[in-house]
Design an enzyme around this catalytic site. Sequence first.
Site, PDB file in Angstrom:
ATOM      1  N   ASP A   1       0.888  -1.176   0.000  1.00 54.00           N
ATOM      2  CA  ASP A   1       0.000   0.000   0.000  1.00 54.00           C
ATOM      3  C   ASP A   1       0.918   1.216   0.000  1.00 54.00           C
ATOM      4  O   ASP A   1       1.467   1.593   1.030  1.00 54.00           O
ATOM      5  CB  ASP A   1      -0.891  -0.062   1.251  1.00 54.00           C
TER       6      ASP A   1
ATOM      7  N   ASN B   1       1.328   8.308   0.727  1.00 52.51           N
ATOM      8  CA  ASN B   1       2.182   9.462   0.444  1.00 52.51           C
ATOM      9  C   ASN B   1       3.438   9.510   1.297  1.00 52.51           C
ATOM     10  O   ASN B   1       4.473   9.975   0.836  1.00 52.51           O
ATOM     11  CB  ASN B   1       1.374  10.748   0.572  1.00 52.51           C
TER      12      ASN B   1
ATOM     13  N   ILE C   1       5.427   3.318   2.461  1.00 54.72           N
ATOM     14  CA  ILE C   1       4.935   2.136   1.760  1.00 54.72           C
ATOM     15  C   ILE C   1       4.668   1.097   2.842  1.00 54.72           C
ATOM     16  O   ILE C   1       5.599   0.638   3.503  1.00 54.72           O
ATOM     17  CB  ILE C   1       5.960   1.585   0.746  1.00 54.72           C
TER      18      ILE C   1
ATOM     19  N   ASP D   1      -6.706   4.239  -2.515  1.00 57.49           N
ATOM     20  CA  ASP D   1      -6.747   3.765  -1.117  1.00 57.49           C
ATOM     21  C   ASP D   1      -8.153   3.947  -0.548  1.00 57.49           C
ATOM     22  O   ASP D   1      -8.686   3.073   0.128  1.00 57.49           O
ATOM     23  CB  ASP D   1      -5.687   4.474  -0.255  1.00 57.49           C
TER      24      ASP D   1
ATOM     25  N   THR E   1       5.181  23.706  24.368  1.00 56.08           N
ATOM     26  CA  THR E   1       4.845  23.817  22.941  1.00 56.08           C
ATOM     27  C   THR E   1       4.351  22.475  22.413  1.00 56.08           C
ATOM     28  O   THR E   1       3.332  22.396  21.705  1.00 56.08           O
ATOM     29  CB  THR E   1       6.086  24.267  22.129  1.00 56.08           C
TER      30      THR E   1
HETATM   31  N1  ATP Z   1       5.208   2.705  13.008  1.00 55.88           N
HETATM   32  C1  ATP Z   1       4.802   3.908  12.602  1.00 55.88           C
HETATM   33  N2  ATP Z   1       5.657   4.720  11.932  1.00 55.88           N
HETATM   34  C2  ATP Z   1       5.276   5.923  11.503  1.00 55.88           C
HETATM   35  N3  ATP Z   1       4.043   6.412  11.671  1.00 55.88           N
HETATM   36  C3  ATP Z   1       3.148   5.654  12.315  1.00 55.88           C
HETATM   37  C4  ATP Z   1       3.475   4.362  12.811  1.00 55.88           C
HETATM   38  N4  ATP Z   1       2.368   3.838  13.380  1.00 55.88           N
HETATM   39  C5  ATP Z   1       1.402   4.760  13.272  1.00 55.88           C
HETATM   40  N5  ATP Z   1       1.861   5.858  12.651  1.00 55.88           N
HETATM   41  C6  ATP Z   1       1.066   7.056  12.373  1.00 55.88           C
HETATM   42  O1  ATP Z   1       0.685   6.964  11.011  1.00 55.88           O
HETATM   43  C7  ATP Z   1       0.500   8.263  10.481  1.00 55.88           C
HETATM   44  C8  ATP Z   1       0.702   8.174   8.974  1.00 55.88           C
HETATM   45  O2  ATP Z   1      -0.371   7.436   8.471  1.00 55.88           O
HETATM   46  P1  ATP Z   1      -0.289   6.222   7.428  1.00 55.88           P
HETATM   47  O3  ATP Z   1       0.789   5.334   7.810  1.00 55.88           O
HETATM   48  O4  ATP Z   1      -1.669   5.689   7.325  1.00 55.88           O
HETATM   49  O5  ATP Z   1       0.016   6.899   6.133  1.00 55.88           O
HETATM   50  P2  ATP Z   1       0.766   7.440   4.913  1.00 55.88           P
HETATM   51  O6  ATP Z   1       1.392   6.410   4.121  1.00 55.88           O
HETATM   52  O7  ATP Z   1       1.567   8.577   5.353  1.00 55.88           O
HETATM   53  O8  ATP Z   1      -0.352   8.090   4.188  1.00 55.88           O
HETATM   54  P3  ATP Z   1      -1.515   7.843   3.294  1.00 55.88           P
HETATM   55  O9  ATP Z   1      -1.787   6.380   3.263  1.00 55.88           O
HETATM   56  O10 ATP Z   1      -2.610   8.628   3.912  1.00 55.88           O
HETATM   57  O11 ATP Z   1      -1.102   8.415   2.017  1.00 55.88           O
HETATM   58  C9  ATP Z   1       1.465   9.159  11.262  1.00 55.88           C
HETATM   59  O12 ATP Z   1       0.825  10.350  11.625  1.00 55.88           O
HETATM   60  C10 ATP Z   1       1.792   8.370  12.543  1.00 55.88           C
HETATM   61  O13 ATP Z   1       1.241   9.000  13.679  1.00 55.88           O
HETATM   62  C1  PAU Z   2      -6.516  11.804  -0.377  1.00 54.65           C
HETATM   63  C2  PAU Z   2      -5.361  10.831  -0.419  1.00 54.65           C
HETATM   64  C3  PAU Z   2      -4.046  11.603  -0.417  1.00 54.65           C
HETATM   65  C4  PAU Z   2      -5.438   9.973   0.851  1.00 54.65           C
HETATM   66  O1  PAU Z   2      -4.385   9.062   0.892  1.00 54.65           O
HETATM   67  C5  PAU Z   2      -5.467   9.893  -1.654  1.00 54.65           C
HETATM   68  O2  PAU Z   2      -6.638   9.152  -1.598  1.00 54.65           O
HETATM   69  C6  PAU Z   2      -5.406  10.661  -2.967  1.00 54.65           C
HETATM   70  O3  PAU Z   2      -4.376  11.079  -3.396  1.00 54.65           O
HETATM   71  N1  PAU Z   2      -6.595  10.847  -3.611  1.00 54.65           N
HETATM   72  C7  PAU Z   2      -6.745  11.535  -4.872  1.00 54.65           C
HETATM   73  C8  PAU Z   2      -7.710  12.654  -4.775  1.00 54.65           C
HETATM   74  C9  PAU Z   2      -9.120  12.235  -4.429  1.00 54.65           C
HETATM   75  O4  PAU Z   2      -9.350  11.151  -3.863  1.00 54.65           O
HETATM   76  O5  PAU Z   2     -10.028  13.023  -4.734  1.00 54.65           O
HETATM   77  K     K Z   3      -4.330   6.146   3.264  1.00 49.19           K
END
Ligand code: ATP
Ligand code: PAU
Ligand code: K
Length: 245
Positions: free
Chosen positions: A6, A9, A12, A102, A180
């Site tokens: 998966d 952004n 991975i 996603d 902060t």
């Molecule tokens: N092991 C980890 N390492 C880093 N971040 C983590 C971990 N576990 C939970 N998180 C949380 O996951 C969040 C990031 O979300 P996620 O991993 O779903 O996404 P992503 O790949 O950044 O994004 P997306 O899928 O939305 O594009 C961070 O804000 C953090 O708080």
């Molecule tokens: C909104 C995010 C960034 C969430 O991961 C992703 O689903 C994405 O890039 N979507 C494209 C824009 C949309 O869903 O309208």
């Molecule tokens: K996601």
Amino acid sequence: MILELDCGNSYIKWRLVPPIAALAPIDGRAVDIGQLLDQVDTSAKCGLEKCRLVSVRSDSETDAIALRVSSELGVEVLRAMPATTLGGVTNGYLEPERLGLDRWLAMVAAFSLRRRACLVFDLGTAITVDLIAIDGRHLGGFITPGIPLMRDQLFGHTRRIRYEGPAESVLSDVSPGRSTAQAVEAGCLLMVRSYIGAQLDEASARLGNAFDVYATGGDAALVSDLPGVTCIPDLVFRGLAIACP
Ligand SMILES: Nc1ncnc2c1ncn2[C@@H]1O[C@H](COP(=O)(O)OP(=O)(O)OP(=O)(O)O)[C@@H](O)[C@H]1O
Ligand SMILES: CC(C)(CO)[C@@H](O)C(=O)NCCC(=O)O
Ligand SMILES: [K+]
């Protein structure tokens, strides 16, 4: 073993699903494809059957990831693609190919659980909310910055909001900040929880009173105690298996 990826952004997320359902998958997260291949390499060598991949990255970045996986691990890579319908769910976007994959897979997996109306939250880099009616129609959704982006905006646009990675205790405490770190973390957490609360309150007007609520993504735990919310950490992977059987 099936390797599932998966590509979000920021990370991975990956897991290796064993052929026997009773065995638990091995999982992890990598910042880039190089780190991913380091992490899965040794365990994956023993009998990888195929790879399933979903990505919200650019086409060129996604192509590069798929190419390295297929060449370095020697497996076929099945990619989730945009669709107008899948598993009884109908994509509600005016341009269905623009809906984040996603979000799409999380919805397909959520609807497959009980085939009822549902509300799906994904809390990652961004926070997404999607509504699915009882007949599987996607009614649309909402996209906002997630906690990592809120923090980054404050760091990026101020001189003196600075702190090292906040202590665990700061992350779940919403009392008024006396540092902060506490002020920012509690403030962002309150914003997210109030927003999710408002989405829960408003959903019944669109979905009726009988709907299920699912949360996924790295920050799903921050809202898992809100009324009716079920956390399913692997919702996107579950949808990926439906899209790429
Ligand atoms: N092991 C980890 N390492 C880093 N971040 C983590 C971990 N576990 C939970 N998180 C949380 O996951 C969040 C990031 O979300 P996620 O991993 O779903 O996404 P992503 O790949 O950044 O994004 P997306 O899928 O939305 O594009 C961070 O804000 C953090 O708080
Ligand atoms: C909104 C995010 C960034 C969430 O991961 C992703 O689903 C994405 O890039 N979507 C494209 C824009 C949309 O869903 O309208
Ligand atoms: K996601």
